[in-house]
Design a protein around this motif. Structure first.
Motif, PDB file in Angstrom:
ATOM      1  N   THR A 132      -3.864  -6.548   4.882  1.00  0.00           N
ATOM      2  CA  THR A 132      -5.260  -6.854   4.573  1.00  0.00           C
ATOM      3  C   THR A 132      -5.388  -7.465   3.188  1.00  0.00           C
ATOM      4  O   THR A 132      -6.047  -8.489   2.987  1.00  0.00           O
ATOM      5  CB  THR A 132      -6.128  -5.580   4.639  1.00  0.00           C
ATOM      6  OG1 THR A 132      -5.886  -4.896   5.867  1.00  0.00           O
ATOM      7  CG2 THR A 132      -7.599  -5.922   4.535  1.00  0.00           C
ATOM      8  N   VAL A 133      -4.728  -6.822   2.226  1.00  0.00           N
ATOM      9  CA  VAL A 133      -4.785  -7.302   0.844  1.00  0.00           C
ATOM     10  C   VAL A 133      -4.180  -8.706   0.734  1.00  0.00           C
ATOM     11  O   VAL A 133      -4.753  -9.598   0.095  1.00  0.00           O
ATOM     12  CB  VAL A 133      -4.050  -6.325  -0.095  1.00  0.00           C
ATOM     13  CG1 VAL A 133      -3.914  -6.922  -1.501  1.00  0.00           C
ATOM     14  CG2 VAL A 133      -4.787  -4.993  -0.155  1.00  0.00           C
ATOM     15  N   VAL A 173      -6.136  -6.157  11.018  1.00  0.00           N
ATOM     16  CA  VAL A 173      -6.085  -6.194   9.557  1.00  0.00           C
ATOM     17  C   VAL A 173      -6.132  -7.616   9.013  1.00  0.00           C
ATOM     18  O   VAL A 173      -6.688  -7.855   7.929  1.00  0.00           O
ATOM     19  CB  VAL A 173      -4.833  -5.462   9.021  1.00  0.00           C
ATOM     20  CG1 VAL A 173      -4.921  -3.980   9.305  1.00  0.00           C
ATOM     21  CG2 VAL A 173      -3.548  -6.041   9.599  1.00  0.00           C
ATOM     22  N   ARG A 174      -5.594  -8.576   9.746  1.00  0.00           N
ATOM     23  CA  ARG A 174      -5.617  -9.959   9.254  1.00  0.00           C
ATOM     24  C   ARG A 174      -7.005 -10.562   9.379  1.00  0.00           C
ATOM     25  O   ARG A 174      -7.447 -11.312   8.507  1.00  0.00           O
ATOM     26  CB  ARG A 174      -4.563 -10.785   9.994  1.00  0.00           C
ATOM     27  CG  ARG A 174      -3.136 -10.385   9.620  1.00  0.00           C
ATOM     28  CD  ARG A 174      -2.087 -11.139  10.415  1.00  0.00           C
ATOM     29  NE  ARG A 174      -0.735 -10.765  10.006  1.00  0.00           N
ATOM     30  CZ  ARG A 174      -0.098  -9.677  10.420  1.00  0.00           C
ATOM     31  NH1 ARG A 174      -0.692  -8.845  11.271  1.00  0.00           N
ATOM     32  NH2 ARG A 174       1.115  -9.382   9.999  1.00  0.00           N
ATOM     33  N   VAL A 189       0.850  -1.164   0.000  1.00  0.00           N
ATOM     34  CA  VAL A 189       0.000   0.000   0.000  1.00  0.00           C
ATOM     35  C   VAL A 189       0.897   1.229   0.000  1.00  0.00           C
ATOM     36  O   VAL A 189       1.853   1.308   0.759  1.00  0.00           O
ATOM     37  CB  VAL A 189      -0.917   0.006   1.247  1.00  0.00           C
ATOM     38  CG1 VAL A 189      -1.717   1.285   1.313  1.00  0.00           C
ATOM     39  CG2 VAL A 189      -1.834  -1.197   1.215  1.00  0.00           C
ATOM     40  N   SER A 190       0.616   2.195  -0.865  1.00  0.00           N
ATOM     41  CA  SER A 190       1.443   3.385  -0.974  1.00  0.00           C
ATOM     42  C   SER A 190       1.373   4.202   0.309  1.00  0.00           C
ATOM     43  O   SER A 190       0.311   4.360   0.914  1.00  0.00           O
ATOM     44  CB  SER A 190       0.992   4.237  -2.156  1.00  0.00           C
ATOM     45  OG  SER A 190       1.141   3.532  -3.357  1.00  0.00           O
ATOM     46  N   LYS A 191       2.502   4.750   0.708  1.00  0.00           N
ATOM     47  CA  LYS A 191       2.578   5.644   1.856  1.00  0.00           C
ATOM     48  C   LYS A 191       3.153   6.972   1.392  1.00  0.00           C
ATOM     49  O   LYS A 191       4.030   7.007   0.527  1.00  0.00           O
ATOM     50  CB  LYS A 191       3.458   5.055   2.956  1.00  0.00           C
ATOM     51  CG  LYS A 191       2.968   3.740   3.546  1.00  0.00           C
ATOM     52  CD  LYS A 191       3.886   3.300   4.679  1.00  0.00           C
ATOM     53  CE  LYS A 191       3.446   1.960   5.256  1.00  0.00           C
ATOM     54  NZ  LYS A 191       3.703   0.848   4.327  1.00  0.00           N
ATOM     55  N   GLY A 212      -6.155 -11.320  -2.442  1.00  0.00           N
ATOM     56  CA  GLY A 212      -6.570 -10.535  -3.593  1.00  0.00           C
ATOM     57  C   GLY A 212      -8.059 -10.275  -3.671  1.00  0.00           C
ATOM     58  O   GLY A 212      -8.520  -9.530  -4.541  1.00  0.00           O
ATOM     59  N   ALA A 213      -8.841 -10.859  -2.753  1.00  0.00           N
ATOM     60  CA  ALA A 213     -10.296 -10.669  -2.793  1.00  0.00           C
ATOM     61  C   ALA A 213     -10.690  -9.213  -2.567  1.00  0.00           C
ATOM     62  O   ALA A 213     -11.762  -8.790  -2.997  1.00  0.00           O
ATOM     63  CB  ALA A 213     -10.968 -11.560  -1.746  1.00  0.00           C
ATOM     64  N   ALA A 214      -9.815  -8.432  -1.913  1.00  0.00           N
ATOM     65  CA  ALA A 214     -10.111  -7.012  -1.686  1.00  0.00           C
ATOM     66  C   ALA A 214     -10.280  -6.249  -2.997  1.00  0.00           C
ATOM     67  O   ALA A 214     -10.919  -5.197  -3.029  1.00  0.00           O
ATOM     68  CB  ALA A 214      -9.005  -6.376  -0.851  1.00  0.00           C
ATOM     69  N   PHE A 215      -9.707  -6.780  -4.087  1.00  0.00           N
ATOM     70  CA  PHE A 215      -9.852  -6.140  -5.394  1.00  0.00           C
ATOM     71  C   PHE A 215     -11.076  -6.653  -6.153  1.00  0.00           C
ATOM     72  O   PHE A 215     -11.396  -6.133  -7.218  1.00  0.00           O
ATOM     73  CB  PHE A 215      -8.603  -6.393  -6.244  1.00  0.00           C
ATOM     74  CG  PHE A 215      -7.342  -5.824  -5.651  1.00  0.00           C
ATOM     75  CD1 PHE A 215      -7.215  -4.477  -5.390  1.00  0.00           C
ATOM     76  CD2 PHE A 215      -6.265  -6.661  -5.353  1.00  0.00           C
ATOM     77  CE1 PHE A 215      -6.054  -3.957  -4.846  1.00  0.00           C
ATOM     78  CE2 PHE A 215      -5.099  -6.153  -4.804  1.00  0.00           C
ATOM     79  CZ  PHE A 215      -5.000  -4.789  -4.540  1.00  0.00           C
TER      80      PHE A 215
END
Length: 250
Positions: free
Chosen positions: A141-142, A109-110, A5-7, A147-150
Motif C-alpha cells: 500500500t505504501v 492493497v494496490r 511494514v513491521s511484523k 509515499g502519499a500514505a505518510f
C-alpha cells in the motif's frame, strides 16, 4: 520513507504490542487455534476492534519465515491514524469547502495505495476507512501510494455509517459513486463541502449506506465493459471535483 511494514509474531508479543498502544493493522490467526493465552489475545483483539484473518499454518510459516510464530502474526501499521472528529474540526477551520474520501471496504492493497496517491494529488483533506474489511496499510500500500500514505490523514471508524453521520452533522454533503443511478457525476456540485464514497471492488457500496447518502452519481460508460477499476474511477471522480473547483476559483 519506510519500505517495510513491521511484523511481530507470537501470542505474548502481540498482546504486549496492543497493550503498549501500537497501531495494529491486522492479526493473522491460525485456524482452530485455542488455549488460555490465545483467549487473552482474542479478547484484546475484540476489545480494540482489530481486523483479523484466519489462515492456514502455511501462510504463517511464510510470514514468519518458519520462525516460532505460535499460530499468530500481526502487522504494525507504518502510520498513525487520525481522529475523525478532530480532522473535521481542524479542516473546516482552515478550509470551508473540503473534499473527503470514504472507502467502503476496498480490499486490494494496490488499489488502496493508488487511491491514496490520487487523493493526495487532488488535495483531499482526509481518507476514512472501516476497521474491518478494508485493505491494511501494508508495504505494498505504501509503495503504490508513492509515499502519499505518510502525507494525507487517514481515519479508521467502526463503520462507514458513523463517518457519514458525522459529516452530515458538519453540513458536508455525501456523494456516493454508484452505477445504481441515472445521475452523472458532472451534474453534482462538487464545489460544496463534500465527502465522496467509493465501494469495494466486488460489490460496490453497501445498499444500507446508499439509503443515507445525499447524492448518487456515476461516470458514463460508453463501451461494453460494465465497470471501471475502483482506483481508476476514483481518479476520474476526484479530478472532476478538481475541475469544478478550479473553474470556480478562476
Amino acid at each position: 520513507m519506510e519500505n517495510e511494514v513491521s511484523k511481530i509474531f507470537g501470542i505474548r508479543a502481540i498482546i504486549e504490542a496492543i497493550n503498549s498502544g501500537k497501531t495494529i493493522s491486522k492479526v493473522f490467526i491460525q485456524k482452530d487455534l485455542s488455549g488460555h493465552l490465545f483467549s487473552e489475545l482474542n479478547s484484546l483483539i475484540k476489545k480494540n476492534n482489530i481486523a483479523t484473518s484466519h489462515v492456514p499454518v502455511e501462510k504463517l510459516n511464510r510470514l514468519s519465515k518458519n520462525s516460532n510464530h505460535q499460530g499468530v502474526a500481526a502487522q504494525i501499521s507504518p502510520i498513525e491514524f487520525a481522529d475523525l472528529d478532530t480532522l473535521i474540526l481542524n479542516t473546516l477551520a482552515v478550509n470551508p469547502t473540503p473534499l473527503f474520501l470514504l472507502l467502503d471496504q476496498i480490499s486490494d492493497v494496490r488499489n488502496f495505495g493508488a487511491i491514496i496517491r490520487t487523493a493526495e494529488c487532488t488535495g483531499v483533506s482526509g481518507i476514512i476507512i472501516q476497521k474491518q474489511g478494508n485493505a491494511p496499510i501494508s508495504a505494498d500500500t505504501v509503495k503504490t501510494s508513492a509515499g502519499a500514505a505518510f502525507k494525507i490523514p487517514i481515519c479508521k471508524v467502526d463503520h462507514i455509517k458513523d463517518a457519514i453521520f458525522q459529516f452530515q452533522a458538519a453540513e458536508i454533503q455525501i456523494v456516493a459513486a454508484t452505477e445504481k443511478t441515472e445521475n452523472l457525476i458532472y451534474d453534482v456540485d462538487l464545489t460544496l463541502p463534500t465527502a465522496l464514497i467509493l465501494g469495494s471492488e466486488d460489490r460496490g457500496i453497501n445498499p444500507s449506506i446508499l439509503k443515507i447518502v445525499d447524492h448518487k452519481a456515476k461516470l458514463p460508460l460508453l463501451g461494453e465493459i460494465e465497470s471501471l477499476n475502483v482506483s481508476v474511477a476514483c481518479g476520474a471522480l476526484l479530478y472532476e471535483a478538481t475541475r469544478q473547483r478550479i473553474k470556480v476559483k478562476s
